[in-house]
Design an enzyme around this catalytic site. Sequence first.
Site, short mmCIF file in Angstrom:
data_model
loop_
_atom_site.label_atom_id
_atom_site.label_comp_id
_atom_site.label_asym_id
_atom_site.label_seq_id
_atom_site.Cartn_x
_atom_site.Cartn_y
_atom_site.Cartn_z
N ASP A 202 0.85 -1.19 0.00
CA ASP A 202 0.00 0.00 0.00
C ASP A 202 0.88 1.24 0.00
O ASP A 202 2.12 1.13 -0.04
CB ASP A 202 -0.96 0.01 1.20
N HIS A 272 -2.82 2.86 -4.74
CA HIS A 272 -2.19 2.43 -3.48
C HIS A 272 -0.74 2.01 -3.71
O HIS A 272 -0.27 1.02 -3.17
CB HIS A 272 -2.99 1.28 -2.86
N ASP A 335 -8.77 -1.01 -6.24
CA ASP A 335 -9.68 -0.07 -5.57
C ASP A 335 -9.04 1.30 -5.44
O ASP A 335 -7.83 1.46 -5.51
CB ASP A 335 -10.04 -0.59 -4.18
N GLU A 336 -9.89 2.30 -5.22
CA GLU A 336 -9.48 3.64 -4.82
C GLU A 336 -8.27 4.14 -5.61
O GLU A 336 -7.25 4.53 -5.04
CB GLU A 336 -9.18 3.67 -3.32
N GLU A 486 -4.61 0.92 10.05
CA GLU A 486 -4.08 2.26 10.30
C GLU A 486 -3.94 2.55 11.79
O GLU A 486 -2.95 3.15 12.23
CB GLU A 486 -4.98 3.32 9.66
#
Length: 777
Positions: A202, A272, A335-336, A486
Site C-alpha cells: 500500500d 495504493h 480499488d481507490e 491504520e
Amino acid sequence: MRIFSDFRLGSLALVGLLLASCAGKAPVVADYEVVPIPLEIKTVQEASFVMKDGTTIYYTVGNEKMRRNAEFLASYVESQTGIRLNVKEGGEGQKGILLQLGLEKENPEAYSLEVKQGQVVITAPTEAGVFYGIQTLRKSIGIAEGGSIELPAVSITDEPRFGYRGMMLDVSRHFFSVDDVKCYIDMLALHNINRLHWHLSDDQGWRIEIKKYPKLTEIASQRKETVIGRNSGKYDGQPYGGFYTQEQAKEIIAYAAERYITVIPEIDLPGHMQAALTAYPELGCTGGPYEVWTQWGVSDNVLCAGNDKTIEFVKDVLAEIVEIFPSEYIHVGGDECPKTVWAKCPKCQARIKALGLKSDSKHTKEERLQSFVIHEAEAFLATKGRKMIGWDETLEGGLAPGATVMSWRGEGGGIEAAKQGHDVVMTPNTYLYFDYYQSKDTDTEPLAIGGYLPMERVYSYEPMPKALSPEEQKYIIGVQANLWTEYIPDLKQIQYMVLPRMAALCEVQWSQPDKKDYESFLKRVSRLVDIYQKNGWNYATHIFDVRLDLRPNTETGTLDVVAQTIDGAPIYYTLDGSEPTSSSQEYTGVLKIDKPCTLRTVAIRSSGKSKVTTDEITFSKSSMKPITMLQPINKQYEFTGATVLVDGMTGNMNYKTGRWIAFYKNDMEAVIDLKEPMEISSMTLHTCVEKGDWIFDTRGITVSVSDDNQTFKEVASESYPAMKSDDPNQIYTHKLEFASVKTRYVKVKALSEHEIPSWHGGKGNPGFLFVDEIVLE
C-alpha cells in the site's frame, strides 16, 4: 492507551472469574451447542463416552494430514483440560477417538461426529472436513482442567454454507511479525475460517520480497515516520518498517495449510502504490520524487498506465507472487485509484487514444484505462493457471473475463457482478469492517477509523441479496471480514478488534440462516471466549455489558428502557449521572423515563462489575411524540426509523451509531403530532457533516404548522449556501425562531445537498443528509 489497557485487564479478570464459576469439577459434560452452530445435532439413547488421560486418538494409516489432525486434537484437549491423549495409526474396531475418511458428501468440508459408548468417530470426505469436526469437538469440551470429560451420546452432521470463508489482514499500514500472523491463523482455525486474505502492499509500505525489484524491500518497506492520530498533521518522528522474505512467506503459507487455510496475497494496483513509486519513481506519471506515505488515506500518485514499464513491473511482481503463493486466487486490489494524474499525463492520454477508449454515461475514459491495467493482470495470471480477484472498483470500465469481485462498498458491486455471471465474495463495510468501533462510547475505546459495528450487526448480515434470483445467487461464493490497520499497531489490538466479532462472522459464513438465533449465539459465544482467555487472546468484552433498548412510547410520552445482560446478572442504574453501584436502584422491569436525565447502568457480578453505560436524555415538546415521514429514509442508515428524531437523544460525530438517520437523493420531511395544541416558538435541528464520506449540511430548512394535518402554514424558513472545501466536518446546529404559535402538527423539511460542489471528488452527485433530533420549544 492506558484507559484501554486497564479496562482490558479488569474485564478479562471479570469474565474469567464469571466463566470459571460456570465450569464444574470432573466429570465435565460437553456441550455441542458451539459456534458456529452445526447443521444437525441429534441426541442418541446410549451411554456417554468418557475422555480421560490415556484415551487414544486413532487416525488413517499412512495419512500424514490425518496424523497431523490427530496431533492437533491432542494438543487442543491438553491445552484446554490438561488431559493427555495418545495418538496412534489404525483403530478400526478399537475403543477411543477415531478420525477417518469415507463420508459420502459433495461438500468436501462436511463431517459427521458420532459419540457412543466407547467411541467418538469423526468422518469426512476430506482431511479438511475431519479438521472441522475436531474444532466442534474441541469447542464442545471448552475449558475444564482436572478430571475427565463426559461426552453425551450424539450424532452431529454438519457442513459449511459457503466454500469461501475469509478474513483479511492488512500488514502494510502496520507490520506484524511471522509469529503474529501465525497467531492470527490460529484464531481463524478456531472459527472454521479457511481463507486468509493478506494485504501486502500500500502507500504506507511494501511488505513482500520481490527479488527482481530489491528496492521494494530496501526502500519501499520503510517510512520515515507515522502520523499521530487521524492525519493530525503531527508525526511521531520514528522510522517504521518491515517486510517478509519469500521464505518467511512460505513458512506462513505452510503453517496455514496445515490448518486447511489458504493464504491469498494482495498486491494492490494500479492505485495504493506510492511506496512502490518511492523505490521506482520511473513507474509514476511525474517521475517523482516520491516518499513512502507517512499519513493515512489514499495517495493521488499511482502507477502510470501509459508506461510499458508499468505493465512489465506488474507482470514481473505477479510472476514472483504466484511462485510464492499456491492459492487459486491472486488479489490485485483495483480499488481507490485516483485518476487525477492520469488526466494530465501525456503517456496515459496517448494510451487512451491508442486503445480507442471513450467516456460515456457509465465510465470515464480514465476508468476504462484502469480496466486495461486490470485486464493485463488478469490475463497474465490466467497464463499461470490462476484466477484474479479484486475489489468492486474493478467493475468500472468493464470487468476482466475470469475475475472474481469482492464487494466492499455495500452490496451493489456484488449484485452487479453476480448479474454479469462473475463469482462474488461479499465483504460490505457496513457489516464486515472490523476496524470500525464496537461501542458507541468511543471515548473509552482504543482509537479506530470510525464507524460503528457492534457484534449484533455483524451477526445480522445475510450474504444472499434478495435482488438476485436463485440462479444469480449461486455466484455468491463466500463471505469475508476485513481488518485495516491504520490504527492497530500490535497483535493485542488486532485481537481486541476481531474477537469476538469473528465468532459472529463465522456463523454467518458457516451456518444455515434458519439455524441462526442471536440470543442463542450469545450464550454459545460466552463459552467460546473461555478458549480465547486460555490462549491469552485479548478479546473485547462488550457482550458482558448491559444491553439497552431505548424506545419512545408515543402512547405514554415516555422513553421506555429495557435492559438485559447475557447471563442474567443484576443491573443497577442511576438517573442523576452518578456512578451506579450495588446500592443504587436495581432494574426490575421496563423503566419509563418522562423527564430529562442522565441514565447510567452497570451489571454487577460476584467477580466484579461491567463497563458503565451512559445516555443523556432530554425532553422538548416534540419528544416521544408520533412522527410521520413524508419522504423516505435511506435504507442503509434507517436504523430504528423516524423515532430517532423524537427519542430525546442526540448523536456524536460517529454517524453510524443509530442516533442519526440519513436521506439520500431526497429531502427530510417529517410531521410531528404534538397530540394537543401547544405553544411553540423555535425548532432546532442538528446535522452531522463528514464531507469525505459525501455527507453534507442541509441546504435549507422550512417549518410549517397545521391544526388538521391537512393545511400547513409556513412559520420559518432559512437557506444555506453550498459547503466549501474548508468548512469543517462537525455537528451543525440549526435553530429557527419565530413568533409564538399554538398548533398541534409541525412539519419540518430539511433540504439535502442534491449536487455535490465541483471542488469535491463526488462532484455532481447527490450528498447524504444526516439528522438526529427535532427539538421544538
